[in-house]
Design an enzyme around this catalytic site. Structure first.
Site, PDB file in Angstrom:
ATOM      1  N   HIS A   1      21.270  -6.329 -37.009  1.00  0.00           N
ATOM      2  CA  HIS A   1      21.016  -6.113 -38.439  1.00  0.00           C
ATOM      3  C   HIS A   1      22.342  -5.818 -39.121  1.00  0.00           C
ATOM      4  O   HIS A   1      23.207  -5.150 -38.542  1.00  0.00           O
ATOM      5  CB  HIS A   1      20.055  -4.926 -38.638  1.00  0.00           C
TER       6      HIS A   1
ATOM      7  N   ASP B   1      11.638  -7.573 -37.230  1.00  0.00           N
ATOM      8  CA  ASP B   1      10.984  -8.838 -36.838  1.00  0.00           C
ATOM      9  C   ASP B   1      10.667  -8.927 -35.357  1.00  0.00           C
ATOM     10  O   ASP B   1       9.996  -9.869 -34.931  1.00  0.00           O
ATOM     11  CB  ASP B   1      11.896 -10.014 -37.244  1.00  0.00           C
TER      12      ASP B   1
HETATM   13  C1  SDX Z   1      15.812  -9.216 -41.683  1.00  0.00           C
HETATM   14  O1  SDX Z   1      19.204  -7.351 -44.688  1.00  0.00           O
HETATM   15  C2  SDX Z   1      18.027  -6.929 -44.479  1.00  0.00           C
HETATM   16  O2  SDX Z   1      17.675  -5.828 -44.821  1.00  0.00           O
HETATM   17  C3  SDX Z   1      17.092  -7.926 -43.837  1.00  0.00           C
HETATM   18  C4  SDX Z   1      15.724  -7.410 -43.421  1.00  0.00           C
HETATM   19  C5  SDX Z   1      14.875  -7.069 -44.619  1.00  0.00           C
HETATM   20  O3  SDX Z   1      13.938  -6.272 -44.456  1.00  0.00           O
HETATM   21  O4  SDX Z   1      15.078  -7.670 -45.704  1.00  0.00           O
HETATM   22  O5  SDX Z   1      15.885  -6.263 -42.614  1.00  0.00           O
HETATM   23  C6  SDX Z   1      14.957  -8.470 -42.632  1.00  0.00           C
HETATM   24  O6  SDX Z   1      16.320 -10.247 -42.054  1.00  0.00           O
HETATM   25  C7  SDX Z   1      16.088  -8.641 -40.327  1.00  0.00           C
HETATM   26  C8  SDX Z   1      17.048  -9.519 -39.498  1.00  0.00           C
HETATM   27  C9  SDX Z   1      16.257 -10.663 -38.887  1.00  0.00           C
HETATM   28  N1  SDX Z   1      17.170 -11.630 -38.242  1.00  0.00           N
HETATM   29  C10 SDX Z   1      17.215 -11.774 -36.916  1.00  0.00           C
HETATM   30  O7  SDX Z   1      16.606 -11.070 -36.113  1.00  0.00           O
HETATM   31  C11 SDX Z   1      18.097 -12.932 -36.444  1.00  0.00           C
HETATM   32  C12 SDX Z   1      19.000 -12.449 -35.318  1.00  0.00           C
HETATM   33  N2  SDX Z   1      19.969 -11.507 -35.862  1.00  0.00           N
HETATM   34  C13 SDX Z   1      21.284 -12.010 -36.228  1.00  0.00           C
HETATM   35  O8  SDX Z   1      21.303 -13.319 -36.719  1.00  0.00           O
HETATM   36  C14 SDX Z   1      22.146 -10.993 -36.962  1.00  0.00           C
HETATM   37  O9  SDX Z   1      22.036  -9.826 -36.269  1.00  0.00           O
HETATM   38  C15 SDX Z   1      21.894 -10.720 -38.423  1.00  0.00           C
HETATM   39  C16 SDX Z   1      21.915 -11.963 -39.227  1.00  0.00           C
HETATM   40  C17 SDX Z   1      20.604 -10.012 -38.613  1.00  0.00           C
HETATM   41  C18 SDX Z   1      23.033  -9.801 -38.898  1.00  0.00           C
HETATM   42  O10 SDX Z   1      24.185 -10.548 -38.860  1.00  0.00           O
HETATM   43  P1  SDX Z   1      25.597  -9.868 -39.170  1.00  0.00           P
HETATM   44  O11 SDX Z   1      25.488  -8.537 -39.796  1.00  0.00           O
HETATM   45  O12 SDX Z   1      26.421 -10.902 -39.869  1.00  0.00           O
HETATM   46  O13 SDX Z   1      26.109  -9.568 -37.747  1.00  0.00           O
HETATM   47  P2  SDX Z   1      27.324 -10.280 -37.094  1.00  0.00           P
HETATM   48  O14 SDX Z   1      27.060 -11.749 -37.060  1.00  0.00           O
HETATM   49  O15 SDX Z   1      28.563  -9.783 -37.745  1.00  0.00           O
HETATM   50  O16 SDX Z   1      27.202  -9.736 -35.578  1.00  0.00           O
HETATM   51  C19 SDX Z   1      28.170  -8.903 -35.033  1.00  0.00           C
HETATM   52  C20 SDX Z   1      28.270  -9.378 -33.580  1.00  0.00           C
HETATM   53  C21 SDX Z   1      28.693 -10.845 -33.466  1.00  0.00           C
HETATM   54  O17 SDX Z   1      29.320 -10.974 -32.225  1.00  0.00           O
HETATM   55  P3  SDX Z   1      30.989 -10.894 -32.186  1.00  0.00           P
HETATM   56  O18 SDX Z   1      31.500 -11.907 -33.199  1.00  0.00           O
HETATM   57  O19 SDX Z   1      31.331  -9.472 -32.566  1.00  0.00           O
HETATM   58  O20 SDX Z   1      31.338 -11.251 -30.769  1.00  0.00           O
HETATM   59  O21 SDX Z   1      26.986  -9.288 -32.943  1.00  0.00           O
HETATM   60  C22 SDX Z   1      26.568 -10.601 -32.551  1.00  0.00           C
HETATM   61  C23 SDX Z   1      27.371 -11.577 -33.366  1.00  0.00           C
HETATM   62  O22 SDX Z   1      27.496 -12.815 -32.659  1.00  0.00           O
HETATM   63  N3  SDX Z   1      25.135 -10.680 -32.869  1.00  0.00           N
HETATM   64  C24 SDX Z   1      24.219 -11.162 -32.041  1.00  0.00           C
HETATM   65  C25 SDX Z   1      22.997 -11.009 -32.708  1.00  0.00           C
HETATM   66  N4  SDX Z   1      23.210 -10.452 -33.912  1.00  0.00           N
HETATM   67  C26 SDX Z   1      24.546 -10.261 -33.999  1.00  0.00           C
HETATM   68  N5  SDX Z   1      24.327 -11.708 -30.787  1.00  0.00           N
HETATM   69  C27 SDX Z   1      23.158 -12.100 -30.229  1.00  0.00           C
HETATM   70  N6  SDX Z   1      21.937 -11.979 -30.820  1.00  0.00           N
HETATM   71  C28 SDX Z   1      21.831 -11.432 -32.036  1.00  0.00           C
HETATM   72  N7  SDX Z   1      20.630 -11.324 -32.610  1.00  0.00           N
END
Ligand code: SDX
Length: 432
Positions: free
Chosen positions: A309, A367
């Site tokens: 998140h 989710d």
């Molecule tokens: C919702 O914003 C809100 O409030 C949204 C929400 C709402 O109520 O409106 O809460 C609802 O959208 C919840 C989120 C649902 N999405 C998912 O579950 C999809 C999977 N999650 C990711 O796509 C991700 O965690 C996000 C999109 C939710 C957040 O992305 P960020 O903040 O841009 O995180 P990031 O990409 O900077 O991640 C930091 C690191 C990265 O690795 P490095 O570059 O540091 O090596 O963490 C990794 C990312 O690759 N990472 C994940 C991951 N989420 C982040 N790796 C594997 N699986 C994941 N789910």
């Protein structure tokens, strides 16, 4: 909001500096008010994804990502999920205070009386394929409400804003249920004024003309809880989309349709559907370790859906409540062992012991468990994000109203850092 002190920005190598107000809200980090930065120093700020940018002042929802705190108008989500219900939470988000009994009854009646849609809206559905994704239908039909309610679209008139808010909160579930029935090839079911918001939604989803459909109190309570948990969430991507669209003066139906479109993405509201697909693809708990390894391999571009998140760097409090609700609903439905829930819990256990997730503070979000409950309630995965949109409509509408009523609001227009070609002269095609 008060100005506690100021922050000074100095351009190194020059004697240019600017002092910006440092503003303090009720809770959360202070914000540097940089509105005069470009005029004073000729520079922009750069924040792709707006990870450290406050786009507005709001009194609606507060999130503390480090502590896993979520407040709707100051009330902890845990208390509202346990003690309140969705229609009362709608009132709270819209007006800022918990209603008296009279206010609640009047508000509930106001929403109830707007649940039907114009009969001609039914014809929109004939243009869609039966296998159209229901979110595509939601984007189209909700946006088209402006074609039916153009009599009340003066967004500067508080009364017309109020009517539009009631219409959206009341009609979005009706349209959502119509999208579901259309996919099934079953007749649309009219709303019923004698049912609660959640019960009416379930009735429109599941009733058929051939026999009476009695809404199970277990499913009604579960649906109501899911709607409460998804109602609002500060300046997430879809809410920011609604605010940006609303800042141009676009009508509220178009703004909410834009929010629905943004919510559809798998990184946002589409994640609940993606979690179930992920669990189905993994198939058995024995396959979880190899899947986790694939997630950790950057080249795979595979994410653990339902995890991570932008704000929560601790457990999403909604995920905790959703997990408890999962156990309650499955138990009350007499589902002794749900392989998907076992898989999800094993996946959570493994992920939370793996340094890849722990070091990146990746925890289950709202989710991760919601889809398991919805599936147990007999709702298909294609409808999961639609249900998220039904719940979030009140949050979008409340944030839209707050933005319109904010005297400091202006049209949203971010800038950029330009790294394209410098100015150059056109050359005729034969000379290239
Ligand atoms: C919702 O914003 C809100 O409030 C949204 C929400 C709402 O109520 O409106 O809460 C609802 O959208 C919840 C989120 C649902 N999405 C998912 O579950 C999809 C999977 N999650 C990711 O796509 C991700 O965690 C996000 C999109 C939710 C957040 O992305 P960020 O903040 O841009 O995180 P990031 O990409 O900077 O991640 C930091 C690191 C990265 O690795 P490095 O570059 O540091 O090596 O963490 C990794 C990312 O690759 N990472 C994940 C991951 N989420 C982040 N790796 C594997 N699986 C994941 N789910």
């Amino acid at each position: 909001m008060s100005q506690a002190s100021s922050i000074t920005i100095t351009l190194e190598g020059t004697n240019s500096s600017a002092s910006m107000p440092l503003l303090t809200g009720t809770l959360g980090p202070q914000v540097a008010d940089i509105r005069k930065l470009y005029n004073q120093l000729g520079v922009f700020t750069y924040d792709p994804g707006y990870g450290t940018t406050a786009s507005c002042e709001s009194k609606i929802t507060y999130i503390d990502g480090d502590e896993g705190v979520l407040l709707y108008r100051g009330y902890p989500i845990e208390q509202l999920a346990e003690k309140s219900d969705f229609i009362e939470v709608c009132y709270l988000l819209m007006y800022g205070e918990l209603p008296t009994r009279t206010q609640l009854d009047k508000f509930r009646d106001g929403v109830t009386r707007h649940t039907m849609v114009h009969e001609q809206i039914r014809r929109f559905f004939d243009g869609f394929r039966r296998d159209a994704h229901p979110m595509a239908i939601m984007c189209g039909v909700v946006g088209a409400l402006a074609a039916f309610y153009h009599d009340n679209l003066d967004i500067n008139d508080p009364h017309q804003r109020e009517i539009a808010a009631f219409r959206l909160i009341a009609k979005v579930p009706t349209i959502a249920a119509m999208a579901y029935k259309y996919a099934l090839g079953q007749p649309f079911v009219y709303p019923r004024n004698d049912l609660s918001y959640a019960a009416n939604f379930l009735h429109m989803l599941n009733a058929v003309p051939a026999e009476p459909y009695n809404v199970s109190p277990v499913l009604e309570r579960a649906m109501d809880r899911i709607l409460v948990l998804h109602a609002d969430h500060e300046q997430n991507a879809s809410t920011s989309t609604v605010r940006l669209a609303g800042s141009t003066g676009a009508n509220p139906f178009a703004c909410i349709a834009a929010g629905i479109a943004a919510l559809w993405g798998p990184a946002h509201g589409g994640a609940n559907e993606a979690v179930l697909k992920m669990l189905d693809e993994i198939g058995t708990p024995e396959n979880i370790p190899s899947f986790i390894e694939k997630v950790k391999d950057k080249n795979s571009n595979v994410k653990l859906m339902g995890f991570g998140h932008r704000v929560y760097k601790n457990f999403d409090p909604r995920a905790k409540i959703m997990k408890e609700t999962c156990h309650e609903v499955l138990g009350e439905l007499g589902i002794k062992d749900e392989p998907l829930l076992d898989m999800a819990m094993e996946m959570e256990r493994i992920a939370l012991t793996d340094d890849y997730f722990v070091s990146r503070k990746l925890y289950p979000n709202v989710d991760f468990y919601s889809g398991i409950i919805l599936k147990a309630m007999g709702i298909p995965t294609s409808m999961f994000t639609v249900i998220f949109a039904v719940a979030r409509t009140v949050g979008w509408v409340s944030q839209w109203k707050e933005m319109i009523e904010d005297p400091s609001q202006r049209i949203g227009r971010p800038r950029q850092i330009y790294t394209g070609a410098a100015s150059r002269d056109y050359r005729a095609v034969d000379s290239r």
